[in-house]
Design a protein around this motif. Structure first.
Motif, mmCIF file in Angstrom:
data_model
loop_
_atom_site.group_PDB
_atom_site.id
_atom_site.type_symbol
_atom_site.label_atom_id
_atom_site.label_comp_id
_atom_site.label_asym_id
_atom_site.label_seq_id
_atom_site.Cartn_x
_atom_site.Cartn_y
_atom_site.Cartn_z
ATOM 1 N N ALA A 18 0.815 -1.229 0.000
ATOM 2 C CA ALA A 18 0.000 0.000 0.000
ATOM 3 C C ALA A 18 0.841 1.269 0.000
ATOM 4 N N THR A 19 2.126 1.143 0.361
ATOM 5 C CA THR A 19 2.981 2.336 0.372
ATOM 6 C C THR A 19 3.600 2.591 -1.010
ATOM 7 N N GLY A 20 3.337 1.695 -1.962
ATOM 8 C CA GLY A 20 3.961 1.811 -3.285
ATOM 9 C C GLY A 20 3.214 2.765 -4.204
ATOM 10 N N LEU A 21 3.739 2.869 -5.415
ATOM 11 C CA LEU A 21 3.183 3.800 -6.412
ATOM 12 C C LEU A 21 1.706 3.512 -6.692
ATOM 13 N N VAL A 22 1.400 2.264 -6.976
ATOM 14 C CA VAL A 22 0.019 1.895 -7.307
ATOM 15 C C VAL A 22 -0.829 1.843 -6.030
ATOM 16 N N GLY A 23 -0.250 1.299 -4.964
ATOM 17 C CA GLY A 23 -0.992 1.161 -3.708
ATOM 18 C C GLY A 23 -1.497 2.500 -3.187
ATOM 19 N N THR A 37 -1.459 -2.751 4.284
ATOM 20 C CA THR A 37 -0.358 -3.460 4.937
ATOM 21 C C THR A 37 0.980 -2.869 4.492
ATOM 22 N N THR A 38 1.935 -2.946 5.384
ATOM 23 C CA THR A 38 3.309 -2.536 5.096
ATOM 24 C C THR A 38 4.234 -3.397 5.947
ATOM 25 N N ARG A 39 5.489 -3.544 5.480
ATOM 26 C CA ARG A 39 6.456 -4.258 6.318
ATOM 27 C C ARG A 39 7.045 -3.334 7.371
ATOM 28 N N ARG A 40 6.850 -2.030 7.155
ATOM 29 C CA ARG A 40 7.552 -1.060 7.998
ATOM 30 C C ARG A 40 6.657 -0.563 9.118
ATOM 31 N N ALA A 41 6.915 -1.099 10.304
ATOM 32 C CA ALA A 41 6.062 -0.782 11.441
ATOM 33 C C ALA A 41 6.031 0.707 11.731
ATOM 34 N N HIS A 76 -3.523 -7.297 -3.970
ATOM 35 C CA HIS A 76 -2.174 -7.707 -3.545
ATOM 36 C C HIS A 76 -1.135 -7.068 -4.473
ATOM 37 N N LEU A 77 -0.473 -6.036 -3.979
ATOM 38 C CA LEU A 77 0.434 -5.241 -4.818
ATOM 39 C C LEU A 77 1.876 -5.272 -4.338
ATOM 40 N N ALA A 78 2.141 -5.970 -3.213
ATOM 41 C CA ALA A 78 3.500 -5.955 -2.657
ATOM 42 C C ALA A 78 4.476 -6.669 -3.590
ATOM 43 N N GLY A 79 5.692 -6.181 -3.649
ATOM 44 C CA GLY A 79 6.725 -6.867 -4.436
ATOM 45 C C GLY A 79 8.004 -6.050 -4.461
ATOM 46 N N GLU A 80 9.117 -6.753 -4.322
ATOM 47 C CA GLU A 80 10.444 -6.125 -4.436
ATOM 48 C C GLU A 80 10.562 -5.441 -5.813
ATOM 49 N N PRO A 81 11.036 -4.176 -5.861
ATOM 50 C CA PRO A 81 11.174 -3.517 -7.163
ATOM 51 C C PRO A 81 12.061 -4.320 -8.114
ATOM 52 N N ALA A 97 10.516 -14.243 -3.940
ATOM 53 C CA ALA A 97 9.835 -14.548 -2.668
ATOM 54 C C ALA A 97 8.785 -13.495 -2.327
ATOM 55 N N SER A 98 9.076 -12.235 -2.668
ATOM 56 C CA SER A 98 8.118 -11.176 -2.295
ATOM 57 C C SER A 98 6.834 -11.294 -3.110
ATOM 58 N N ARG A 99 6.868 -12.075 -4.186
ATOM 59 C CA ARG A 99 5.657 -12.271 -4.997
ATOM 60 C C ARG A 99 5.030 -13.644 -4.738
ATOM 61 N N THR A 100 5.802 -14.709 -4.998
ATOM 62 C CA THR A 100 5.192 -16.039 -4.844
ATOM 63 C C THR A 100 4.994 -16.363 -3.352
ATOM 64 N N ARG A 175 -1.937 -8.286 -15.427
ATOM 65 C CA ARG A 175 -0.594 -8.268 -16.038
ATOM 66 C C ARG A 175 -0.285 -6.817 -16.427
ATOM 67 N N ILE A 176 0.385 -6.141 -15.497
ATOM 68 C CA ILE A 176 0.535 -4.684 -15.593
ATOM 69 C C ILE A 176 1.720 -4.305 -16.487
ATOM 70 N N GLY A 177 1.516 -3.285 -17.327
ATOM 71 C CA GLY A 177 2.594 -2.729 -18.143
ATOM 72 C C GLY A 177 3.307 -1.611 -17.386
ATOM 73 N N ILE A 178 4.097 -0.823 -18.089
ATOM 74 C CA ILE A 178 4.867 0.253 -17.438
ATOM 75 C C ILE A 178 3.891 1.352 -16.999
ATOM 76 N N VAL A 179 3.881 1.609 -15.698
ATOM 77 C CA VAL A 179 2.881 2.527 -15.152
ATOM 78 C C VAL A 179 3.383 3.965 -15.261
ATOM 79 N N LEU A 180 2.574 4.823 -15.896
ATOM 80 C CA LEU A 180 2.924 6.241 -16.008
ATOM 81 C C LEU A 180 2.246 7.007 -14.878
HETATM 82 N N1 LIG Z 1 4.917 0.217 -11.511
HETATM 83 C C1 LIG Z 1 5.018 -0.515 -12.622
HETATM 84 O O1 LIG Z 1 5.402 0.013 -13.713
HETATM 85 C C2 LIG Z 1 4.630 -1.977 -12.594
HETATM 86 C C3 LIG Z 1 4.665 -2.704 -13.800
HETATM 87 C C4 LIG Z 1 4.327 -4.060 -13.787
HETATM 88 C C5 LIG Z 1 3.969 -4.682 -12.592
HETATM 89 N N2 LIG Z 1 3.948 -3.951 -11.450
HETATM 90 C C6 LIG Z 1 3.620 -4.662 -10.198
HETATM 91 O O2 LIG Z 1 2.564 -4.003 -9.523
HETATM 92 C C7 LIG Z 1 2.786 -4.046 -8.105
HETATM 93 C C8 LIG Z 1 2.731 -2.641 -7.570
HETATM 94 O O3 LIG Z 1 3.692 -1.854 -8.248
HETATM 95 P P1 LIG Z 1 4.266 -0.488 -7.651
HETATM 96 O O4 LIG Z 1 4.874 0.250 -8.773
HETATM 97 O O5 LIG Z 1 3.228 0.170 -6.797
HETATM 98 O O6 LIG Z 1 5.422 -1.061 -6.723
HETATM 99 P P2 LIG Z 1 6.324 -0.233 -5.679
HETATM 100 O O7 LIG Z 1 6.073 1.212 -5.761
HETATM 101 O O8 LIG Z 1 7.714 -0.745 -5.848
HETATM 102 O O9 LIG Z 1 5.723 -0.718 -4.272
HETATM 103 C C9 LIG Z 1 5.599 -2.042 -3.920
HETATM 104 C C10 LIG Z 1 5.464 -2.164 -2.408
HETATM 105 O O10 LIG Z 1 5.829 -3.506 -2.090
HETATM 106 C C11 LIG Z 1 6.503 -3.536 -0.840
HETATM 107 N N3 LIG Z 1 7.772 -4.261 -1.020
HETATM 108 C C12 LIG Z 1 8.923 -3.818 -1.600
HETATM 109 N N4 LIG Z 1 9.887 -4.760 -1.535
HETATM 110 C C13 LIG Z 1 9.321 -5.809 -0.893
HETATM 111 C C14 LIG Z 1 9.802 -7.077 -0.478
HETATM 112 N N5 LIG Z 1 11.084 -7.464 -0.714
HETATM 113 N N6 LIG Z 1 8.957 -7.912 0.175
HETATM 114 C C15 LIG Z 1 7.679 -7.547 0.433
HETATM 115 N N7 LIG Z 1 7.162 -6.357 0.100
HETATM 116 C C16 LIG Z 1 7.979 -5.499 -0.567
HETATM 117 C C17 LIG Z 1 6.780 -2.109 -0.414
HETATM 118 O O11 LIG Z 1 5.939 -1.809 0.701
HETATM 119 P P3 LIG Z 1 6.491 -1.716 2.220
HETATM 120 O O12 LIG Z 1 7.949 -1.315 2.137
HETATM 121 O O13 LIG Z 1 5.616 -0.679 2.846
HETATM 122 O O14 LIG Z 1 6.283 -3.061 2.783
HETATM 123 C C18 LIG Z 1 6.390 -1.269 -1.617
HETATM 124 O O15 LIG Z 1 5.759 -0.076 -1.252
HETATM 125 C C19 LIG Z 1 4.146 -4.728 -7.896
HETATM 126 O O16 LIG Z 1 3.932 -6.073 -7.557
HETATM 127 C C20 LIG Z 1 4.814 -4.641 -9.242
HETATM 128 O O17 LIG Z 1 5.666 -5.745 -9.526
HETATM 129 C C21 LIG Z 1 4.268 -2.620 -11.418
#
Ligand SMILES: NC(=O)c1ccc[n+]([C@@H]2O[C@H](COP(=O)([O-])OP(=O)(O)OC[C@H]3O[C@@H](n4cnc5c(N)ncnc54)[C@H](OP(=O)(O)O)[C@@H]3O)[C@@H](O)[C@H]2O)c1
Length: 326
Positions: A18-23, A37-41, A76-81, A97-100, A175-180
């Motif tokens: 939820a702290t990410g770009l899309v979240g 949800t966030t990992r950062r208390a 469910h949007l969490a994932g390592e960049p 691991a952050s996805r599966t 299946r998300i593309g490059i987010v602007l």
């Molecule tokens: N943005 C794009 O262009 C794009 C394109 C295709 C797919 N996607 C997918 O869409 C989802 C959301 O994208 P987004 O751009 O919003 O991502 P983002 O800005 O990188 O944010 C993802 C969030 O996931 C958490 N996170 C980061 N590393 C993690 C780890 N190792 N383990 C668990 N949680 C972790 C972080 O939250 P906390 O630190 O608060 O826990 C972070 O705020 C992602 O799964 C991404 O792969 C995005």
């Protein structure tokens, strides 16, 4: 008018990542009733506009027992960049691991909830990376997934999410593309060189580059949650498909700077390592299922989407410091 899932007191949203770009954009659109949800208390709920409750979750363990109480939809949007930093073994492990692993933990959390009280829908992020690099092939959701690190991660991620179907939960993988977006992501990284007139096509520039405006990602997340007939993979890329060279020219036009340079493949490989394969991949992705189900894109064409994204955004600080916009 698109159907939009609403978060209400009776059926709330749980948003991971939820702290990410899309979240963050999704939380703002949902308007205040969501659990984040966030990992950062240390993150305070007050810093997350739109979150009524903040749950600390390590994305490995099951959720705290009450986190799914009254939840109707999980996003469910969490994932390592993926595109930041080199892909060391440790980074690859985190990407996977952050996805599966996190999706598996979510499904285990749902399993613990009484059958009648489970969320109705899980909308899970996935990525166009599942298609690998496919030249000029038009990629609807029925196109076969590729092989390779990112494609494998996406396939495993979608498979983990799909397990929730056996628990009575409808599952959609976007299946998300490059987010602007104004706030960050790929465009923010590209902007400074483009404003300096150093915008460059990547490699040959002939590769197709699936893009989507952040408002449409949020719209599709809510549409997927609201549309009972949608399940399985759904491409989240704009209907106007462009090559990297076309994207480069469009961004140059948007910032009123020439953009006729080229970054050769070898230089990208040297600078980015394996991440170069991500920016050089050709993916002509079309939003077949979303449009088939009646989704209307707010930003279907690139020139308008870039104008909307950059509207009101001051030129980058670095460039202003150089005095060009003074
Ligand atoms: N943005 C794009 O262009 C794009 C394109 C295709 C797919 N996607 C997918 O869409 C989802 C959301 O994208 P987004 O751009 O919003 O991502 P983002 O800005 O990188 O944010 C993802 C969030 O996931 C958490 N996170 C980061 N590393 C993690 C780890 N190792 N383990 C668990 N949680 C972790 C972080 O939250 P906390 O630190 O608060 O826990 C972070 O705020 C992602 O799964 C991404 O792969 C995005």
């Amino acid at each position: 008018m698109n159907e939009r899932w609403e978060s209400t007191a009776q059926g709330r949203a749980l948003v991971t990542g939820a702290t990410g770009l899309v979240g963050r954009a999704l939380l703002r659109a949902l308007g205040g009733n969501a659990i984040a949800t966030t990992r950062r208390a240390s993150t305070q709920a007050g810093h997350l506009e739109g979150a009524s409750e903040l749950v600390t979750w390590d994305a490995v363990s099951t959720l705290p027992s009450n986190a799914l109480s009254g939840v109707d939809a999980i996003f469910h949007l969490a994932g390592e960049p993926v595109a930041e930093g080199r892909w060391t073994d440790a980074k690859r492990q985190r990407i996977r691991a952050s996805r599966t692993g996190s999706t598996r933990a979510l499904v285990r959390s749902i399993e613990r909830v009484d059958v009648g009280a489970r969320p109705r829908v899980l909308v899970c992020a996935s990525a166009v990376g599942i298609y690998g690099s496919r030249g000029d092939e038009v990629l609807g959701e029925d196109a076969a997934p590729a092989e390779g690190f990112l494609a494998d991660v996406c396939r495993e991620w979608e498979a983990e999410a799909a397990r929730a179907e056996s628990l009575g939960v409808r599952v959609v993988s976007l299946r998300i593309g490059i987010v602007l977006a104004k706030e960050g992501g790929a465009l923010a990284k590209m902007l400074t060189p483009f404003e300096l007139g150093l915008g460059a096509a990547l490699g040959s520039g002939a590769q197709w580059m699936p893009w989507i405006h952040v408002d449409d990602v949020v719209g599709l997340l809510r549409f997927a949650a609201a549309t009972a007939t949608l399940r399985g993979p759904v491409n989240a890329a704009a209907p106007e498909t462009v090559t990297n060279a076309e994207f480069t020219r469009a961004l140059g036009r948007a910032v009123h700077r020439p953009a006729w340079l080229r970054a050769p493949r070898f230089a990208l490989e040297l600078a980015l390592g394996e991440v170069a394969a991500v920016v050089l991949a050709s993916q002509r992705v079309v939003p077949k299922r979303a449009q088939g189900a009646g989704f209307e894109f707010a930003h279907p064409t690139l020139d308008e989407a870039l104008a909307a994204t950059l509207e009101g955004k001051p030129p980058s600080k670095r460039f202003r410091a150089a005095g060009r916009f003074a």
